[in-house]
Design an enzyme around this catalytic site. Sequence first.
Site, short mmCIF file in Angstrom:
data_model
loop_
_atom_site.label_atom_id
_atom_site.label_comp_id
_atom_site.label_asym_id
_atom_site.label_seq_id
_atom_site.Cartn_x
_atom_site.Cartn_y
_atom_site.Cartn_z
N HIS A 74 39.43 46.90 32.74
CA HIS A 74 39.33 46.56 34.16
C HIS A 74 39.09 47.86 34.91
O HIS A 74 39.94 48.76 34.86
CB HIS A 74 40.63 45.90 34.64
CG HIS A 74 41.01 44.68 33.86
ND1 HIS A 74 40.68 43.41 34.28
CD2 HIS A 74 41.64 44.53 32.67
CE1 HIS A 74 41.12 42.53 33.40
NE2 HIS A 74 41.71 43.18 32.40
N HIS A 83 40.75 35.91 29.64
CA HIS A 83 42.06 36.35 29.13
C HIS A 83 42.84 35.09 28.72
O HIS A 83 42.90 34.13 29.49
CB HIS A 83 42.86 37.05 30.22
CG HIS A 83 42.43 38.44 30.54
ND1 HIS A 83 41.14 38.77 30.85
CD2 HIS A 83 43.15 39.60 30.58
CE1 HIS A 83 41.08 40.08 31.08
NE2 HIS A 83 42.27 40.61 30.93
N GLU A 104 47.84 36.20 26.13
CA GLU A 104 48.46 37.53 26.34
C GLU A 104 49.97 37.31 26.49
O GLU A 104 50.75 37.82 25.70
CB GLU A 104 47.88 38.20 27.59
CG GLU A 104 48.48 39.56 27.90
CD GLU A 104 47.95 40.16 29.22
OE1 GLU A 104 47.35 39.42 30.03
OE2 GLU A 104 48.15 41.38 29.43
N1 ADE Z 1 44.13 42.11 35.29
C1 ADE Z 1 44.09 43.41 34.96
N2 ADE Z 1 44.69 43.61 33.78
C2 ADE Z 1 45.11 42.40 33.35
C3 ADE Z 1 45.78 41.94 32.19
N3 ADE Z 1 46.17 42.76 31.21
N4 ADE Z 1 46.06 40.63 32.09
C4 ADE Z 1 45.71 39.78 33.07
N5 ADE Z 1 45.07 40.16 34.16
C5 ADE Z 1 44.77 41.46 34.31
ZN ZN Z 2 42.80 42.62 30.76
#
Ligand code: ADE
Ligand code: ZN
Length: 368
Positions: free
Chosen positions: A31, A216, A219
Site C-alpha cells: 500500500h 484482501h 488476514e
Molecule cells: N490497508 C492497508 N494495509 C492493510 C492491511 N494489511 N489489511 C487491510 N487493509 C489494509
Molecule cells: Zn494489505
Amino acid sequence: MSSGSSDHGNVTTSHSQSILARLPKCEHHLHIEGTLSPSLLFELAAKNDVDLPDRPEFASQEALEEYYKHFTDLQSFLDAYYVGSSVLITADDFERLAWDYLTAAKRDGVWHAELSFDPQAHHRRGISIDVVIEGLSRATKRAEAELNMSTCLIFCLMRDLGLNLALKTLRLAEEHIRNGTIVGIGLDSTEVGIDFKSFKPLYDLALSYGLRITAHAGEEGPPQNVWDTVDVLGCRRVDHGVHAAEDPALLQHLADTRTLLTVCPISNVCLKVIEHVRDSPLPQFLAAGVPFSINSDDPAYFGASGILECYQAVQNAFNWGPEEWLWICRSSIEGSWMDDEKKDKMLAACNVVLAEWESARGRNNLGR
Ligand code: ADE
Ligand code: ZN
C-alpha cells in the site's frame, strides 16, 4: 531499507543473505500510503497545514515511531494509517511518496512493483482521484524509464465503506482505466462484519472494464472469506490468505486453480495475526502446492521492513534452500500482472541466481 539481519528471527547466513538480495523480486502487496514514514508524515503535515489528532502518539516523530511498535490488531493499525494518509494533499506529495518507495524497492532487487492505493481515503477528504493518480503515475512512469522497473497501479476499495460507494468511486476512475493507468482493483480495510459476497457487483464492473482483480481476505478473517473471494468474486489472487491454511479443501482448491496468495509475514507479526514469522503457514502452502509471494504491505508502519527484509525474515524462520525459493520466484512471476516477455526474462534471471546457490552448496557444502 534493509540490511543483513532481522529483528524478526535468527540471522540468516551471509551466503543466503546475498542470494536473497540478488534475487529478482516482484512486489504484489504494497500500500503506497503504508510507505509514509513518521518523518515524512510530520514534514507533509507542516507543509500542508494539516492538524494531526491531539493524542500523545502524534506529539512527536519519536512518539509515533514508538506507537507503531505496539499495534494490537489490524484495526489499531488502520486507525493510525488513515490519519497518516490525511497529510497527503497534492500530486507532488503522492509522487514523492511513490518515488521514494520505488527507489528503495529497486535497491531491494524489485523488478516489478504493483502499488495499491486507497482512493476513498483521499476522496472523502476532498482530494480528487485525478490528483492522486497523477502523482502516483508520474512516479511509476519515471521508475519505468529511469529504473527499468515495470509497475502497476491497483485501485483498492475500502470494504467497510460498502458496495455503493465502491461502485461510485470506481466509476470516477473510468478515464484512468481506459488509458491503462489503473490495471486492477483490490479490496482492503477490516474483514470484521463484512459479507464478501455483497461486493460481487463491484467485481463484475471491474471485469467489464477489463481490469485485473484481487482482494484482501483471510488476514484476520476465516477461510470462508477466502472461499468467497475466489468462488464468488472470481479472484485468482488473494492478498494475505493466511487463514486459508486452516482448511485443507481450500488449500487444494488454491493449488488446483493456481491462485496466488500475496503474503506479508512481517505485517502479520506486527498486527498480531501470528506471534512469530516461524508461525506463518508458508510451509503448509509449499507442501500443498499453493503459489505465494512475499511482500511488505505497509513497511513504514512495520519497522521500515522492506521486501528484502521480509525475504530474510522468512529465510531466518525456515532456512530454505534453492528449491523452495524457486517455488516462490515462480509463483511470484507467474501470478504477476506483467507481460509474458518480462516474465520469461525474470524467471531466467532467478534461475541463474538459484543455480549459483545450488552449485555453491554442492561445491563448498555451504548449506543454506
Ligand atoms: N490497508 C492497508 N494495509 C492493510 C492491511 N494489511 N489489511 C487491510 N487493509 C489494509
Ligand atoms: Zn494489505
